[in-house]
Write a protein that holds these residues in place. Structure first.
Motif, short mmCIF file in Angstrom:
data_model
loop_
_atom_site.label_atom_id
_atom_site.label_comp_id
_atom_site.label_asym_id
_atom_site.label_seq_id
_atom_site.Cartn_x
_atom_site.Cartn_y
_atom_site.Cartn_z
N PHE A 1 0.80 -1.21 0.00
CA PHE A 1 0.00 0.00 0.00
C PHE A 1 0.83 1.27 0.00
O PHE A 1 0.29 2.36 -0.14
CB PHE A 1 -1.02 0.01 1.13
CG PHE A 1 -0.43 -0.03 2.50
CD1 PHE A 1 0.19 1.08 3.03
CD2 PHE A 1 -0.51 -1.17 3.26
CE1 PHE A 1 0.72 1.05 4.30
CE2 PHE A 1 0.00 -1.20 4.54
CZ PHE A 1 0.61 -0.10 5.05
N GLN A 2 2.12 1.14 0.14
CA GLN A 2 2.95 2.32 -0.01
C GLN A 2 2.91 2.83 -1.44
O GLN A 2 3.22 3.98 -1.71
CB GLN A 2 4.41 2.00 0.36
CG GLN A 2 4.66 1.85 1.84
CD GLN A 2 4.55 3.17 2.58
OE1 GLN A 2 4.43 4.23 1.96
NE2 GLN A 2 4.58 3.11 3.88
N LEU A 3 2.55 1.93 -2.34
CA LEU A 3 2.53 2.33 -3.74
C LEU A 3 1.43 3.33 -4.02
O LEU A 3 1.48 4.07 -4.99
CB LEU A 3 2.32 1.10 -4.62
CG LEU A 3 3.49 0.13 -4.61
CD1 LEU A 3 3.15 -1.10 -5.42
CD2 LEU A 3 4.71 0.80 -5.20
N ASN A 4 0.41 3.33 -3.17
CA ASN A 4 -0.70 4.23 -3.41
C ASN A 4 -0.71 5.30 -2.33
O ASN A 4 -1.34 5.14 -1.29
CB ASN A 4 -2.01 3.44 -3.39
CG ASN A 4 -3.13 4.25 -3.98
OD1 ASN A 4 -2.97 5.43 -4.23
ND2 ASN A 4 -4.25 3.60 -4.21
N PRO A 5 -0.04 6.41 -2.52
CA PRO A 5 0.14 7.38 -1.44
C PRO A 5 -1.15 8.03 -0.97
O PRO A 5 -1.25 8.42 0.18
CB PRO A 5 1.11 8.40 -2.02
CG PRO A 5 1.15 8.17 -3.47
CD PRO A 5 0.70 6.79 -3.74
N CYS A 6 -2.13 8.16 -1.84
CA CYS A 6 -3.37 8.82 -1.39
C CYS A 6 -4.03 8.00 -0.30
O CYS A 6 -4.64 8.53 0.62
CB CYS A 6 -4.37 9.02 -2.51
SG CYS A 6 -3.71 8.75 -4.13
N LEU A 7 -3.86 6.69 -0.42
CA LEU A 7 -4.49 5.83 0.57
C LEU A 7 -3.86 6.04 1.94
O LEU A 7 -4.56 6.13 2.95
CB LEU A 7 -4.29 4.37 0.13
CG LEU A 7 -5.37 3.39 0.59
CD1 LEU A 7 -6.73 3.85 0.10
CD2 LEU A 7 -5.05 2.01 0.05
N THR A 8 -2.55 6.13 1.96
CA THR A 8 -1.88 6.27 3.25
C THR A 8 -2.14 7.62 3.88
O THR A 8 -2.01 7.79 5.08
CB THR A 8 -0.36 6.08 3.11
OG1 THR A 8 0.08 6.85 2.01
CG2 THR A 8 -0.02 4.63 2.91
N ARG A 9 -2.49 8.59 3.05
CA ARG A 9 -2.76 9.88 3.63
C ARG A 9 -4.07 9.89 4.40
O ARG A 9 -4.25 10.63 5.36
CB ARG A 9 -2.80 10.95 2.53
CG ARG A 9 -1.71 11.99 2.68
CD ARG A 9 -1.75 13.02 1.60
NE ARG A 9 -1.17 12.58 0.36
CZ ARG A 9 -1.72 12.79 -0.84
NH1 ARG A 9 -2.85 13.44 -0.94
NH2 ARG A 9 -1.14 12.34 -1.92
N VAL A 10 -4.98 9.07 3.96
CA VAL A 10 -6.29 9.10 4.61
C VAL A 10 -6.34 8.11 5.76
O VAL A 10 -6.68 8.45 6.89
CB VAL A 10 -7.39 8.76 3.58
CG1 VAL A 10 -8.73 8.68 4.27
CG2 VAL A 10 -7.40 9.79 2.49
N ILE A 11 -5.99 6.87 5.44
CA ILE A 11 -6.08 5.84 6.46
C ILE A 11 -4.69 5.64 7.06
O ILE A 11 -3.71 5.54 6.33
CB ILE A 11 -6.56 4.51 5.83
CG1 ILE A 11 -7.82 4.74 5.01
CG2 ILE A 11 -6.81 3.47 6.89
CD1 ILE A 11 -8.35 3.48 4.39
N PRO A 12 -4.61 5.57 8.37
CA PRO A 12 -3.29 5.33 8.93
C PRO A 12 -2.79 3.94 8.55
O PRO A 12 -3.59 3.03 8.30
CB PRO A 12 -3.52 5.43 10.44
CG PRO A 12 -4.95 5.17 10.63
CD PRO A 12 -5.64 5.67 9.41
N GLU A 13 -1.52 3.82 8.53
CA GLU A 13 -0.90 2.59 8.08
C GLU A 13 -1.41 1.38 8.85
O GLU A 13 -1.63 0.31 8.27
CB GLU A 13 0.61 2.72 8.28
CG GLU A 13 1.43 1.86 7.40
CD GLU A 13 2.89 2.13 7.64
OE1 GLU A 13 3.38 3.12 7.09
OE2 GLU A 13 3.51 1.37 8.39
N SER A 14 -1.60 1.57 10.14
CA SER A 14 -2.04 0.44 10.95
C SER A 14 -3.40 -0.05 10.48
O SER A 14 -3.65 -1.25 10.41
CB SER A 14 -2.10 0.84 12.42
OG SER A 14 -2.64 2.14 12.55
N GLY A 15 -4.27 0.90 10.14
CA GLY A 15 -5.58 0.50 9.64
C GLY A 15 -5.47 -0.31 8.36
O GLY A 15 -6.14 -1.33 8.17
#
Lengths: 833, 184
Positions: free
Chosen positions: A69-83
């Motif tokens: 999921f690091q490949l999709n940065p928009c995702l990590t901006r919204v949901i925390p990594e742990s989630g």
């Protein structure tokens, strides 16, 4: 990205394929001996290696998820990594369950508590910003102890009340069991807090309060868990005042005992690193082993293991960072981050996987919803109440918004899950219900609160960055205030809040440094020496850079080119001095000083007109932006961001260096103008600037005379660290007046003649100086450092190139006194490229 | 300490703090003269790493004086006491040392070295120079100073008077920014 998805999927399939035979072979039992009839070339050895293989494979899969999921940065901006990791865990769990019809891989409590949690806690302790932590320790303890007790008690009682009222239907539980449940779910979880807050970046006080609370509340959680577990075993009837008192005593024993174990191990580590100078290759390993042992020892004694590990890291960091070689220190830091980050990833993935297991799910809507509600409500109430009490005693009270964030940041996580799995099914008939509820709570807090934390923080305008655009005057003034406060605290001896810290510092310097640190490291604790050390390193790197810029380092050995640049820059005077320097000053490697000196010159171009032309081109510049970027941060604001993901390099030393240099320079100027009553200081400063490191030392030498010639370095706090330099400069102090006297009388004389006579003075006095210098020479310092700090009076006999690099600088500076036109007043402190 | 002295001090700091401050004063006063000189302040290593350290030291000494006695020492430090919100301001009493106005005056004096009641452009430049990293060029420095004066200067005399200074900081919580716990 599709490729990675595919590869992950393939891996999981492989995993399953492998695991099925393993299950099959376990089912059929052992003892099928194979009688071989011919020599086998290759054997399928799965049974023997399946355990480590699976472990390694799972670690790999978990870490690959991070990559995915690091490949999709928009995702990590919204949901925390742990989630996100939990979500991926669900997916993986679903796949495995679908293939096996049973959840073969779950987060076992033993694995969690003994293999996954210790490194996270050790990393937290080791990277803890100590000053901030101990400065707020009172508040942290209040939240951790009283807050957690409050949470546990209110949650348990509220659930009990609801159960009595019949809201939950017919479940087989009791007051004690509900209190136990309350205690294990009440604790704020360090893993979750780190994971979420790291991405949010609130102000450091808020961060340290929540983070510190999450670490220290383990003491309470362990005690409450054990106490209530024991009470449940004893049965309700046996509980009387004695048992309750024992419970309270056990709290103190567990908490304090755990911390003491941690401190003992910290001492062991520090003592050990003191002796490991010759085995630096394996030095970092000791930290990990002993840190882990501190965790296990506390666990063995049924004390609080998390507290032990935390305090181990917290207490030893200063000493081991000083004792160990720099490479070892960076190795330790990096490796800790790898372990901690890795563990956290694995934990969250498995939290997700463990959920896909119908056998553990018992759904009781009321119970679950009520738990969620009560956790939330009571957390907020607790925080507000405690903060109101604390604010009576805090200097900077926590405002409402901070309290909101603190309440909202009470995340529950894997520790609660691990604890609930430890429950005995026979005693707790509703264990499955509790597991389900815990999982739901964890998911809720980590995912929902994690997702909404950032927007909430931004929306509430929590103090992270400036709220409204402040005027320039406000910005400047704010920074001035910070510096002012720091200065006043220093002047007033940091009494009050820092009075204890002062006393501790004295104790530490007197006893602990002697005991726990190598002699070399002890000296480097002197902040001024640290600056010098860093300046040396900076020198060395700039020399190398300069050399590489010119093509190679061969220039260093090239003697013939020495003259040219100097003539151009400094005129004829210097070339007259050149022969003198060349003959006298050959470094230990027979590197001519002048070539080294030449290298340090070009980096500074002080031609003001060139500067002007360039600057006029950029018309539009934002003064605000400039201020923001370049204002010195005061000591209080030093960035202590604990980040799991990034290794922060502390850039504050540059700031301290610059300020220090400048202060020393201005003191030198005022001293000189007081002594000589002439304008030359301005010019000297300009030329001293040419060589940053050297001027510092030199300025220090000179200015030390008025500052340190008075009496001894008696006063403990600020001068304790400086006792070495003070001895050094007592020597300088005797030389300087001779020099100054020379300056006074010889002012009209041409500069050249001053130098030899001054050096002659030094020669004459050197015999007096030598004993006091030798007194410090007993310290086993590396040559460059030593020579750097040694005052100039050693120069005639020393053959160190660095030192002698310094003397021409002084001489050149002085030689410049009459001829060049004086630069503008104040603006003479020009620029560096 | 005579009675009058201690009474006066009691208004601005409590007795326990006075004892601690006196210990500190004595620790700084290495030659036991009963007065502090700039060199004694200079012996505090950490002050050398403070960009405005020397200015603060200067603030302790009244103009023309070479030494500071314990009374003045405490008086200056008393500026940093958190303001007493509980007791209403008595208009007949002189302005307490730790009121917002007094604190602002102290800050103002750090800038205004020549004590003419205004922060001139040159003085502002000096302070900025000391607080900004060395990479900042003269041009940039002057630009910042110009804009600062522009924002704050209301009567357009190219200098910041005390009133203008106070007005530019009306949104800042001075009490928090200029208080130290021990003087509570």
């Amino acid at each position: 990205m599709p490729a990675l998805w595919r590869s992950t999927f393939v891996l999981v399939m492989v995993l399953l394929a492998i695991s099925r035979p393993s299950l099959a072979s376990e089912d059929t039992g052992n003892g099928t001996e194979n009688t071989i009839t011919t020599l086998p070339i290759v054997i399928w050895k799965w049974e023997e290696i399946h355990f480590p293989y699976l472990v390694a494979l799972w670690v790999l899969v978990s870490w690959l998820c991070k990559l995915v999921f690091q490949l999709n940065p928009c995702l990590t901006r919204v949901i925390p990594e742990s989630g996100l990791l939990i979500c991926i865990g669900w997916v993986l769990g679903g796949i495995i369950y679908g293939a096996d019809k049973v959840q073969t891989f779950r987060l076992q409590p033993f694995t969690f508590f003994f293999y996954l949690l210790p490194q996270i806690v050790l990393d937290a302790g080791y990277s803890m910003p100590n000053k901030l932590f101990f400065g707020n320790l009172g508040a942290i303890l209040v939240y951790a102890v009283i807050g957690t007790c409050w949470n546990a008690a209110t949650l348990g009682l509220a659930l009990w009340g609801c159960w009595l009222g019949g809201a939950m239907g017919n479940i087989d539980t009791g007051l004690l069991q509900l209190l136990l449940f309350g205690s294990l779910i009440a604790a704020v979880d360090p893993v979750a807090v780190i994971a979420v807050f790291e991405e949010v970046h609130v102000n450091e006080v808020l961060y340290i309060l929540v983070f510190g609370e999450s670490l220290l509340n383990d003491g309470v959680t362990v005690v409450l868990f054990n106490v209530f577990d024991a009470f449940v075993s004893l049965g309700g009837a046996q509980i009387d005042a004695v048992e309750i008192i024992k419970g309270i005593i056990s709290f103190f024993v567990v908490a304090v005992g755990g911390s003491l174990v941690g401190v003992v191990f910290a001492l062991l580590i520090s003592l050990l690193t003191r002796c490991t100078k010759n085995i630096q290759i394996i030095e970092p390993g000791f930290i990990f082993v002993l840190g882990y042992l501190s965790y296990l020892t506390a666990e063995m004694l049924s004390l609080s293991a998390i507290l032990s590990c935390t305090f181990c890291g917290v207490c030893c960091q200063k000493y081991i960072n000083a004792n160990m070689d720099e490479r070892s220190v960076s190795t330790v830091r990096s490796t800790m981050k790898v372990f901690a980050n890795g563990s956290e990833t694995i934990i969250f993935v498995f939290l997700g996987i463990s959920a896909i297991d119908p056998s553990i799910w018992v759904w009781n809507t009321a119970f679950i919803l009520l738990t969620l509600l009560f956790i939330f409500v009571f957390r907020f109430i607790g925080v507000f109440l405690l903060t109101w009490i604390l604010n009576q005693y805090r200097l900077v009270p926590l405002d409402f918004i901070d309290q909101l964030v603190m309440g909202y940041g009470g995340l529950r996580g894997a520790v609660a899950y691990g604890l609930v799995l430890l429950l005995d099914e026979n005693k707790y008939k509703e264990k499955k219900l509790m597991i389900s509820t815990t999982l739901i709570v964890v998911y809720f807090t980590v995912m929902l609160q994690g997702i909404t934390m950032k927007p909430l923080v931004t929306w509430l305008k929590v103090k992270r960055a400036a709220v409204s655009e402040r005027t320039l005057a406000e910005k400047i003034q704010n920074r001035t205030f910070d510096h002012m406060l720091v200065a006043i605290e220093d002047i007033s001896g940091q009494i009050g809040d820092n009075y204890m810290r002062d006393k501790w510092n004295n104790f530490e310097e007197k006893w602990l440094y002697w005991l726990l640190m190598t002699p070399i490291a002890r000296k480097s604790c002197d902040p001024i020496f640290n600056i010098f050390h860093k300046l040396n390193i900076k020198d060395a790197t700039s020399y190398v850079k300069e050399g590489e810029r010119r093509g190679s380092l061969a220039f260093v050995r090239n003697e013939s080119k020495a003259d040219v640049d100097f003539n151009k820059k400094f005129g004829a005077d210097f070339s007259e001095m050149m022969p003198y320097i060349m003959t006298e000053n050959m470094g230990p490697d027979h590197v001519p000083v002048s070539s080294i000196l030449r290298d340090s010159v070009p980096s500074v171009c002080l031609d003001m007109h060139e500067q002007d032309l360039k600057m006029r081109e950029s018309e539009d510049f934002d003064a605000h932006h400039l201020l923001q970027q370049h204002l010195y941060k005061g000591r209080k604001q030093h960035r202590h961001r604990y980040s799991r993901k990034h290794l922060e390099v502390n850039k504050d030393e540059h700031e301290v260096q610059e300020i220090f240099q400048r202060t020393m320079r201005s003191r030198l100027e005022s001293f000189k103008s007081a002594k000589m009553g002439v304008a030359p200081p301005k010019k000297i400063s300009k030329h001293l600037k040419k060589d940053q490191p050297q001027k510092v030392r030199e300025a220090y030498t000179f200015s030390s005379f008025p500052l340190f010639s008075e009496g001894d370095s008696a006063s403990g706090c600020e001068a304790a660290g400086g006792s070495f330099p003070m001895r050094a400069y007592r020597g300088a102090g005797i030389v300087n007046p001779a020099f100054m006297a020379e300056m006074d009388t010889m002012d009209p004389m041409p500069p050249m003649q001053q130098i030899p006579s001054w050096l002659a003075e030094a020669e004459v006095d050197s015999s007096n100086m030598v004993p006091s210098q030798r007194a410090q020479l007993t310290l086993p310092w590396t040559p460059s450092n030593l020579r750097r700090l040694a005052p100039l009076c050693l120069s005639t006999h020393s053959n160190d190139s660095f030192l002698l690099a310094d003397s021409p600088a002084t001489q050149e500076g002085i030689s410049e006194l009459p001829p060049p036109p004086p630069p503008q007043d104040g603006q003479g402190q020009g620029t560096h490229k | 300490m005579n009675l009058w002295f201690s009474c006066f001090l009691f208004i601005i700091v409590t007795p326990a703090h006075i004892v601690r401050l006196y210990d500190r004063f004595e620790a700084l006063d290495k030659e036991k003269t009963g007065h502090l000189r700039p060199q004694d302040f200079g012996a505090i290593n950490r002050l050398a790493m403070n960009p405005i350290g020397d200015r603060i030291i200067g603030a302790f000494f009244s103009p023309g004086q070479e030494t500071v006695d314990f009374h003045s020492f405490v008086r200056i430090l008393a500026h940093f006491r958190p303001a007493d919100k509980k007791h209403p301001k008595d208009p007949s009493m002189p302005e307490p040392v730790n009121s917002r106005t007094s604190k602002l005056k102290f800050a103002f004096q750090l800038y205004d070295q020549d004590k003419d009641g205004k922060i001139s452009r040159a003085e502002l430049l000096q302070v900025l120079r000391s607080m900004l990293e060395m990479q900042v060029t003269e041009e940039q420095l002057e630009s910042i100073a110009d804009r600062t004066i522009q924002e704050a200067d209301l009567d357009k005399d190219d200098a910041i008077s005390f009133e203008e200074f106070r007005k530019s900081l009306e949104k800042v919580n001075i009490d928090h920014k200029m208080s130290i716990r021990f003087l509570r």
